[in-house]
Write an enzyme that holds these catalytic residues in place. Structure first.
Site, mmCIF file in Angstrom:
data_model
loop_
_atom_site.group_PDB
_atom_site.id
_atom_site.type_symbol
_atom_site.label_atom_id
_atom_site.label_comp_id
_atom_site.label_asym_id
_atom_site.label_seq_id
_atom_site.Cartn_x
_atom_site.Cartn_y
_atom_site.Cartn_z
ATOM 1 N N SER A 60 0.842 -1.191 0.000
ATOM 2 C CA SER A 60 0.000 0.000 0.000
ATOM 3 C C SER A 60 0.881 1.246 0.000
ATOM 4 O O SER A 60 1.957 1.259 0.611
ATOM 5 C CB SER A 60 -0.899 0.014 1.243
ATOM 6 O OG SER A 60 -1.801 -1.069 1.229
ATOM 7 N N THR A 112 -3.880 2.068 2.086
ATOM 8 C CA THR A 112 -4.079 3.451 1.638
ATOM 9 C C THR A 112 -5.524 3.872 1.859
ATOM 10 O O THR A 112 -5.803 5.038 2.143
ATOM 11 C CB THR A 112 -3.687 3.589 0.162
ATOM 12 O OG1 THR A 112 -2.391 3.021 -0.032
ATOM 13 C CG2 THR A 112 -3.665 5.041 -0.272
ATOM 14 N N ALA A 113 -6.438 2.914 1.750
ATOM 15 C CA ALA A 113 -7.848 3.213 2.022
ATOM 16 C C ALA A 113 -8.008 3.799 3.415
ATOM 17 O O ALA A 113 -8.727 4.793 3.609
ATOM 18 C CB ALA A 113 -8.687 1.940 1.871
ATOM 19 N N HIS A 150 -10.802 -3.708 -3.216
ATOM 20 C CA HIS A 150 -10.842 -4.841 -4.146
ATOM 21 C C HIS A 150 -12.209 -4.930 -4.839
ATOM 22 O O HIS A 150 -12.871 -3.923 -5.075
ATOM 23 C CB HIS A 150 -10.465 -6.140 -3.425
ATOM 24 C CG HIS A 150 -9.056 -6.162 -2.911
ATOM 25 N ND1 HIS A 150 -8.006 -5.531 -3.542
ATOM 26 C CD2 HIS A 150 -8.507 -6.755 -1.819
ATOM 27 C CE1 HIS A 150 -6.882 -5.728 -2.863
ATOM 28 N NE2 HIS A 150 -7.162 -6.462 -1.807
#
Length: 279
Positions: A60, A112-113, A150
């Site tokens: 990430s 990163t989310a 995803h």
């Protein structure tokens, strides 16, 4: 010739499978190198990168901030959201601003989310669950909302959820920049000649998949967790494209801005300037 083992960590999802298809199925001649594919969820790979466990790993953008001393970014292999990205979902319509202080199921604190959610909504209770358990956490009432990555970005409606906010869209509205979500990185201690040669094979694998799309899609389908052919194609198209073939000036600016903003707001603990292997 003595063979040299390179372990590649990547997620068991269609975009990574598509990207590494040519290597996984030995469609390329790789000289002295033998590649072993280690499939793990991105939150696991992020944790392993902190230890330097694998020679090459998907990572990430958030986690890269903590391993930049050990890993260098490859000049290809990025997952970039252009006005789209991780989404916040709930069982019914809510104003995303009303989630302040609420429980949100997140797919790992180094994703990163999660970083972008912290930039958007500074106060919330993170309920950390595997990425494929986010819907279940909301369904059961363990969390008030979920942060979906995803293929869940495409299947949330059929699973009975409502989209509250697309964080990639929010990011673009704030910055007019693409959102770098994931990257591929290689361990610096391999030495530059080795890194460059391995990078060339990974680049060739990406190019092969894009040039043999249907063949690579058939392979990627097995990692789609219920996606049909059309949705697999759509998902792969979102995250394996020209941005994956090579980081460009715009996507690099997006990464620099993301990491700078995260540092300025105290989300990460040190200022990072991304370092890329030449290519």
């Amino acid at each position: 010739m003595e063979t040299r083992l390179i372990r590649i960590g990547h997620s068991p999802d269609p975009d990574d499978a598509f990207m590494f298809y040519a290597l996984a199925k030995e469609r390329l001649h790789t000289g002295q190198f033998r590649f072993q594919h280690i499939l793990e969820a991105i939150d696991v790979l992020n944790g392993w990168a902190m230890e330097g466990r694998l020679e090459v790993t998907a990572i990430s953008a958030h986690a890269y901030a903590y391993v930049s001393d050990r890993y260098i970014l490859l000049p290809h292999g990025a997952s970039i959201g252009r006005n789209y990205g991780p989404i916040l979902v709930a069982k019914g319509a809510l104003d995303p601003a009303d989630l302040r202080g609420k429980r949100i199921a997140v797919p790992g604190r180094l994703t990163t989310a999660f970083l972008v959610l912290q930039l958007y909504l500074s106060e919330f209770q993170a309920v950390e669950v595997p990425f494929d358990q986010v819907f279940a956490a909301v369904e059961s009432g363990e969390a008030d909302a979920g942060l979906v990555i995803h293929e869940g970005q495409l299947t949330f409606e059929t699973s009975g959820f409502t989209k509250l906010l697309d964080l990639g869209t929010w990011w673009y509205e704030q910055t007019a920049l693409p959102l770098p979500l994931g990257a591929n990185a290689i361990r610096k201690d391999l030495g530059e000649p080795c890194c460059l040669e391995v990078s060339g094979y990974l680049q060739a694998s990406i190019n092969y998949g894009l040039a043999h799309r249907q063949e690579a899609l058939q392979y990627a389908m097995q990692f789609g967790r219920g996606l049909d052919v059309a949705l697999t194609d759509r998902f792969v198209g979102m995250y394996v494209n020209e941005d994956t073939r090579a980081w460009n000036q715009e996507t690099r600016r997006g990464l620099e801005h993301l990491l700078n903003l995260a540092w300025e707001q105290g989300v990460i603990t040190k200022r990072i300037r991304p370092e890329f292997l030449p290519g």
